[in-house]
Design an enzyme around this catalytic site. Structure first.
Site, short mmCIF file in Angstrom:
data_model
loop_
_atom_site.label_atom_id
_atom_site.label_comp_id
_atom_site.label_asym_id
_atom_site.label_seq_id
_atom_site.Cartn_x
_atom_site.Cartn_y
_atom_site.Cartn_z
N SER A 19 2.32 -11.37 -75.58
CA SER A 19 3.69 -11.79 -75.91
C SER A 19 4.72 -10.73 -75.52
CB SER A 19 3.80 -12.08 -77.41
OG SER A 19 5.16 -12.35 -77.72
N LYS A 70 2.28 -23.52 -83.23
CA LYS A 70 3.59 -24.18 -83.29
C LYS A 70 3.55 -25.50 -84.06
CE LYS A 70 5.69 -22.24 -79.12
NZ LYS A 70 6.41 -22.53 -77.88
N ASP A 107 13.39 -23.45 -78.20
CA ASP A 107 13.05 -23.57 -76.78
C ASP A 107 14.04 -24.47 -76.05
OD1 ASP A 107 10.87 -21.88 -76.60
OD2 ASP A 107 9.42 -23.42 -77.12
N ALA A 136 4.00 -32.86 -69.63
CA ALA A 136 4.32 -33.53 -70.90
C ALA A 136 3.68 -32.80 -72.07
CB ALA A 136 3.85 -34.99 -70.84
N GLY A 137 3.54 -31.47 -71.94
CA GLY A 137 2.96 -30.67 -73.03
C GLY A 137 4.04 -30.24 -74.02
N ALA A 139 6.02 -27.58 -74.20
CA ALA A 139 7.30 -27.11 -73.65
C ALA A 139 8.11 -28.29 -73.13
CB ALA A 139 7.03 -26.10 -72.54
N ARG A 164 0.38 -39.20 -71.99
CA ARG A 164 1.20 -38.17 -72.66
C ARG A 164 2.65 -38.26 -72.20
NH1 ARG A 164 -1.10 -32.21 -72.65
NH2 ARG A 164 0.00 -31.99 -74.62
N ILE A 224 9.62 -23.37 -65.53
CA ILE A 224 9.59 -22.58 -66.77
C ILE A 224 8.44 -21.57 -66.78
CG2 ILE A 224 10.75 -24.41 -68.05
CD1 ILE A 224 8.07 -24.64 -69.65
N TYR A 226 6.97 -18.18 -65.89
CA TYR A 226 7.67 -16.93 -65.56
C TYR A 226 6.72 -15.81 -65.15
CZ TYR A 226 6.45 -15.86 -70.37
OH TYR A 226 5.75 -15.68 -71.54
N GLY A 247 11.81 -19.08 -64.90
CA GLY A 247 11.45 -19.36 -66.29
C GLY A 247 11.77 -18.25 -67.28
P1 NAP Z 1 0.68 -27.34 -72.83
O1 NAP Z 1 1.22 -27.97 -74.05
O2 NAP Z 1 -0.76 -26.92 -72.80
O3 NAP Z 1 0.94 -28.35 -71.58
C1 NAP Z 1 0.42 -28.06 -70.31
C2 NAP Z 1 0.99 -29.06 -69.28
O4 NAP Z 1 0.52 -28.68 -67.98
C3 NAP Z 1 0.53 -30.50 -69.51
O5 NAP Z 1 1.52 -31.38 -69.03
C4 NAP Z 1 -0.72 -30.57 -68.60
O6 NAP Z 1 -1.06 -31.88 -68.19
C5 NAP Z 1 -0.24 -29.76 -67.42
N1 NAP Z 1 -1.37 -29.21 -66.65
C6 NAP Z 1 -2.17 -28.18 -67.02
N2 NAP Z 1 -3.10 -27.97 -66.05
C7 NAP Z 1 -2.86 -28.90 -65.08
C8 NAP Z 1 -3.49 -29.19 -63.82
N3 NAP Z 1 -4.54 -28.48 -63.37
N4 NAP Z 1 -2.98 -30.21 -63.07
C9 NAP Z 1 -1.90 -30.91 -63.50
N5 NAP Z 1 -1.29 -30.69 -64.69
C10 NAP Z 1 -1.76 -29.68 -65.46
O7 NAP Z 1 1.49 -26.01 -72.43
P2 NAP Z 1 3.05 -25.70 -72.70
O8 NAP Z 1 3.16 -24.92 -73.96
O9 NAP Z 1 3.82 -26.95 -72.54
O10 NAP Z 1 3.34 -24.66 -71.52
C11 NAP Z 1 3.37 -25.08 -70.16
C12 NAP Z 1 3.83 -23.92 -69.27
O11 NAP Z 1 5.15 -23.54 -69.63
C13 NAP Z 1 2.99 -22.66 -69.38
O12 NAP Z 1 2.89 -22.10 -68.09
C14 NAP Z 1 3.81 -21.74 -70.27
O13 NAP Z 1 3.59 -20.37 -69.99
C15 NAP Z 1 5.22 -22.13 -69.85
N6 NAP Z 1 6.20 -21.90 -70.93
C16 NAP Z 1 7.30 -21.15 -70.63
C17 NAP Z 1 8.26 -20.93 -71.61
C18 NAP Z 1 9.46 -20.09 -71.30
O14 NAP Z 1 10.13 -19.62 -72.23
N7 NAP Z 1 9.79 -19.91 -70.02
C19 NAP Z 1 8.11 -21.50 -72.89
C20 NAP Z 1 6.99 -22.29 -73.16
C21 NAP Z 1 6.03 -22.48 -72.15
P3 NAP Z 1 -2.04 -32.81 -69.10
O15 NAP Z 1 -1.18 -33.40 -70.19
O16 NAP Z 1 -2.54 -33.83 -68.15
O17 NAP Z 1 -3.12 -31.90 -69.63
#
Ligand code: NAP
Length: 283
Positions: A19, A70, A107, A136-137, A139, A164, A224, A226, A247
């Site tokens: 972090s 979260k 966020d 669609a996770g 974030a 999702r 997003i 980074y 990001g």
């Molecule tokens: P999450 O809830 O685990 O969601 C992951 C997302 O990525 C889902 O839509 C997933 O699709 C997709 N995904 C993962 N692997 C994939 C693959 N091989 N092919 C296609 N789609 C794939 O994670 P999150 O918390 O939303 O975070 C997502 C990203 O955002 C991370 O890289 C994180 O570091 C970044 N982030 C940045 C900030 C910032 O402040 N800049 C804040 C939060 C997160 P499925 O639904 O099909 O699994």
């Protein structure tokens, strides 16, 4: 008479070593000469409910919550801001003066504040009101809520797991809709803003393989992810002459409301702060 205790806040996650939040808050504490502390806490999921129950007596004014807590923080907080309630996840906790724990999600405003900063006010109109969100996770939930709050009239969501995307689209009825990944070329042609919220492009993950050719010349592309700061997606956007938004700004801006609540001063996201975190990411 004993001196007032110094204000303390934390970031809680599992694992937590990665972090950057302690660096961000530590930078602001030092810049403003505030005698406070911001600590990194590794709490396993099974111990999280007890951690939260003990929080009002812990001396902490609150803290940030990151993966995997979260949703648990959302379920266990005493009160929720309307935005956290809508997003279904909490990334910021504040211990109120009556001991109750308020859960917020910063966020969404963090992402949008960074767009304001990078693209200038009026970006929703310049985007023609239409955004295309990949992923669609967790974030993505915050970002779709943030985009809808900022007046986007159409938000298309494409995700590897389409179900999702459909669930997420229901958060902004009449505005958001799910689409199949195969329909991306057509959707790109009508998008004024493209946002990658998937983990693709992140260090250790495959790149996000997507052809940006159909995007209008006026479109902006935000990622997003980074780490790395310059993803393949952003590099491709710049090669096409499109505005590219990284990001890191979201990470910096989402920290502002928490710092203000715990330490009593609204901090600014400055080039100096950004340089400090960029240097850490590079190291
Ligand atoms: P999450 O809830 O685990 O969601 C992951 C997302 O990525 C889902 O839509 C997933 O699709 C997709 N995904 C993962 N692997 C994939 C693959 N091989 N092919 C296609 N789609 C794939 O994670 P999150 O918390 O939303 O975070 C997502 C990203 O955002 C991370 O890289 C994180 O570091 C970044 N982030 C940045 C900030 C910032 O402040 N800049 C804040 C939060 C997160 P499925 O639904 O099909 O699994």
């Amino acid at each position: 008479m004993s001196a007032a205790p110094i204000p303390r806040a934390f970031v809680v996650g599992h694992p937590i070593a990665h972090s950057r939040s302690p660096l961000i808050h530590g930078y602001w504490l030092s810049q403003h000469g505030i005698p406070g502390s911001y600590e990194r806490l590794d709490v396993a999921p099974a111990a999280f409910p007890d951690f939260l129950r003990a929080l009002p007596e812990s001396g902490f004014r609150g803290g940030n919550v990151t993966i995997p807590h979260k949703e648990a923080a959302f379920a266990l907080a005493d009160t929720l801001t309307p935005r956290a309630r809508k997003i279904g996840a909490v990334n910021t906790l504040v211990v109120e003066s009556d001991g109750r724990i308020r859960g917020d999600n910063t966020d969404a405003p963090g992402f949008c504040a960074h767009l304001d900063h990078s693209l200038g006010a009026g970006w929703p109109e310049r985007a023609g009101g239409t955004a295309l969100v990949l992923g669609a996770g967790g974030a993505a939930r915050a970002i779709v809520v943030g985009l809808a709050e900022n007046g986007l009239s159409r938000i298309l969501i494409a995700n590897r797991t389409r179900a999702r995307a459909e669930t997420l689209a229901a958060l902004a009825p009449g505005i958001a809709a799910a689409l199949a990944w195969d329909d991306l070329p057509e959707a790109l042609a009508g998008a004024g803003l493209l946002v990658n919220t998937t983990a693709l492009g992140m260090k250790g993950q495959p790149p996000l393989a997507i052809d940006l050719t159909p995007l209008p010349a006026s479109a902006a592309v935000a990622d997003i992810v980074y780490a790395p700061l310059e993803t393949d997606l952003l590099a491709a956007a710049r090669r096409r002459g499109l505005a590219a938004v990284d990001g890191l700004g979201m990470l910096l801006h989402q920290a502002v409301p928490g710092f203000e609540a715990w330490f009593g001063l609204r901090p600014a996201v400055t080039p100096g702060l950004r340089d400090r975190i960029v240097a850490d990411l590079a190291g």
